[in-house]
Write a protein that holds these residues in place. Structure first.
Motif, PDB file in Angstrom:
ATOM      1  N   THR A 237       0.843  -1.194   0.000  1.00 46.46           N
ATOM      2  CA  THR A 237       0.000   0.000   0.000  1.00 46.46           C
ATOM      3  C   THR A 237       0.881   1.249   0.000  1.00 46.46           C
ATOM      4  OG1 THR A 237      -1.822  -1.086   1.156  1.00 46.46           O
ATOM      5  CG2 THR A 237      -1.711   1.311   1.300  1.00 46.46           C
ATOM      6  N   TYR A 239       0.614   5.542  -0.089  1.00 47.65           N
ATOM      7  CA  TYR A 239      -0.196   6.763  -0.005  1.00 47.65           C
ATOM      8  C   TYR A 239       0.747   7.920  -0.263  1.00 47.65           C
ATOM      9  CZ  TYR A 239      -3.546  10.161   1.924  1.00 47.65           C
ATOM     10  OH  TYR A 239      -4.418  11.212   2.097  1.00 47.65           O
ATOM     11  N   THR A 248      -3.509   7.057  -3.884  1.00 46.37           N
ATOM     12  CA  THR A 248      -3.512   5.876  -3.023  1.00 46.37           C
ATOM     13  C   THR A 248      -3.451   4.622  -3.887  1.00 46.37           C
ATOM     14  OG1 THR A 248      -4.827   7.007  -1.333  1.00 46.37           O
ATOM     15  CG2 THR A 248      -4.750   4.613  -1.228  1.00 46.37           C
ATOM     16  N   THR A 249      -2.497   3.765  -3.623  1.00 52.55           N
ATOM     17  CA  THR A 249      -2.385   2.491  -4.325  1.00 52.55           C
ATOM     18  C   THR A 249      -2.491   1.382  -3.294  1.00 52.55           C
ATOM     19  OG1 THR A 249      -0.905   3.493  -5.962  1.00 52.55           O
ATOM     20  CG2 THR A 249      -0.940   1.087  -5.827  1.00 52.55           C
ATOM     21  N   THR A 250      -3.569   0.571  -3.397  1.00 56.22           N
ATOM     22  CA  THR A 250      -3.789  -0.475  -2.412  1.00 56.22           C
ATOM     23  C   THR A 250      -4.786  -1.496  -2.954  1.00 56.22           C
ATOM     24  OG1 THR A 250      -4.313  -0.887  -0.077  1.00 56.22           O
ATOM     25  CG2 THR A 250      -5.688   0.719  -1.244  1.00 56.22           C
ATOM     26  N   THR A 251      -5.154  -2.470  -2.147  1.00 58.40           N
ATOM     27  CA  THR A 251      -6.126  -3.492  -2.561  1.00 58.40           C
ATOM     28  C   THR A 251      -7.548  -3.098  -2.183  1.00 58.40           C
ATOM     29  OG1 THR A 251      -4.437  -5.201  -2.265  1.00 58.40           O
ATOM     30  CG2 THR A 251      -6.735  -5.934  -2.384  1.00 58.40           C
ATOM     31  N   ASP A 252      -7.789  -2.724  -0.961  1.00 52.15           N
ATOM     32  CA  ASP A 252      -9.122  -2.353  -0.489  1.00 52.15           C
ATOM     33  C   ASP A 252      -9.036  -1.041   0.289  1.00 52.15           C
ATOM     34  OD1 ASP A 252     -10.693  -4.777  -1.247  1.00 52.15           O
ATOM     35  OD2 ASP A 252      -9.230  -5.733   0.096  1.00 52.15           O
ATOM     36  N   VAL A 253     -10.093  -0.241   0.153  1.00 51.93           N
ATOM     37  CA  VAL A 253     -10.215   0.990   0.930  1.00 51.93           C
ATOM     38  C   VAL A 253     -11.569   0.976   1.624  1.00 51.93           C
ATOM     39  CG1 VAL A 253     -10.325   3.496   0.900  1.00 51.93           C
ATOM     40  CG2 VAL A 253      -8.748   2.300  -0.631  1.00 51.93           C
ATOM     41  N   THR A 254     -11.573   1.085   2.927  1.00 56.76           N
ATOM     42  CA  THR A 254     -12.808   1.103   3.702  1.00 56.76           C
ATOM     43  C   THR A 254     -12.854   2.384   4.517  1.00 56.76           C
ATOM     44  OG1 THR A 254     -12.790  -1.307   3.865  1.00 56.76           O
ATOM     45  CG2 THR A 254     -14.187  -0.091   5.427  1.00 56.76           C
ATOM     46  N   THR A 255     -13.972   3.101   4.405  1.00 52.63           N
ATOM     47  CA  THR A 255     -14.139   4.332   5.160  1.00 52.63           C
ATOM     48  C   THR A 255     -15.413   4.240   5.981  1.00 52.63           C
ATOM     49  OG1 THR A 255     -13.021   5.637   3.456  1.00 52.63           O
ATOM     50  CG2 THR A 255     -14.378   6.829   5.044  1.00 52.63           C
TER      51      THR A 255
END
Length: 286
Positions: A237, A239, A248-255
């Protein structure tokens, strides 16, 4: 048995210790001179030693028989120059009144020298000392010049403990480390503007460089500044912040938030599968 005779050509050193002495004053700060009473020549002196020269008036006659008067100062102590006892100590001990010292003399001259016996250090008050190590490859190019030596300076007077280096031997950078005990600060700096500091009274730790980039931790606040970019990387990940964008480079984003607001003249959401779950409905207003 007859004592052996001195061989021709042999002679004792003209520079010799002549007495144990007692300091008659608190050595002035920054001075290498000390007024000393030579104990072995003042055996009748008792009690606390004081530096207190007295003025006397003396009379004399010239060749015409005329009488003249002159005022002189009578004092049994002699001014002595500091005689170092170790190579790298650049400043003398902060001798206090009534401390014991060695008194040395050069022949029959009026040149006297003192050296601490360290037998009454309990009389000391505030002390300061500087040690230097020549860092110049040129003979005679060192001394107490901080630009040509490595040094250690400790001062209870000025409330600091300082270590420094130089660039006299081709070093690319010079470094200084200081405990400023008077202000409650610790710093490490180089000569181009990189710095690390701890300021205890503000609960602050800070890193900064000459480009204006810094990281500051102060009490419950973390502050960062960089004119080009700031990146946070955890595994795969990333940021990244640049002056005009956040990536942002990642697999999942949860807010999880009670309110999520985006204000932008253009919003783009792309992907193979986009899911929006809204228990109370979803609306787009144009």
């Amino acid at each position: 048995m007859e004592a052996p005779k001195q061989m021709s050509g042999q002679a004792g050193s003209m520079f010799r210790m002549i007495s144990i002495g007692t300091s008659k004053e608190n050595k002035p700060r920054g001075s290498t001179l000390l007024n000393v009473l030579m104990n072995e020549k003042a055996m009748a002196t008792d009690g606390e030693i004081m530096f207190n020269p007295t003025e006397q008036t003396r009379q004399w006659q010239d060749t015409t028989g005329e009488t003249h008067q002159v005022k002189t100062t009578a004092e049994r102590s002699v001014p002595c120059q500091w005689l170092p006892s170790e190579d790298n100590r650049a400043t003398p001990p902060d001798i206090m009144r009534n401390e014991l010292v060695e008194v040395w003399r050069l022949g029959d001259s009026d040149k006297y020298y003192w050296r601490s016996l360290a037998l009454k250090n309990g009389l000391r008050s505030l002390e300061s000392v500087v040690y230097t190590w020549n860092a110049s490859p040129n003979p005679g190019g060192g001394g107490v010049d901080f630009a040509t030596c490595y040094y250690l300076a400790v001062s209870a007077h000025d409330k600091h403990f300082t270590i420094g280096t130089s660039k006299a031997n081709g070093e690319p950078y010079a470094w200084t480390m200081q405990f400023n005990t008077g202000e409650g600060e610790f710093t490490i700096t180089d000569d181009i503007g990189n710095e690390f500091e701890i300021v205890s009274k503000d609960n602050r730790l800070q890193l900064k460089n000459p480009d204006g980039t810094y990281l500051k931790l102060e009490r419950k606040i973390i502050e960062m500044k960089a004119d080009e970019s700031i990146e946070l990387i955890v595994g795969g990940t990333r940021y990244k912040l640049v002056p005009t964008a956040v990536t942002t480079t990642t697999t999942d984003v949860t807010t999880d938030a009670s309110t999520f607001t985006v204000n932008a003249p253009k919003v783009s959401i792309g992907g193979g599968n986009v899911t929006l779950r809204t228990p109370s409905g979803f609306a787009i207003a144009g």
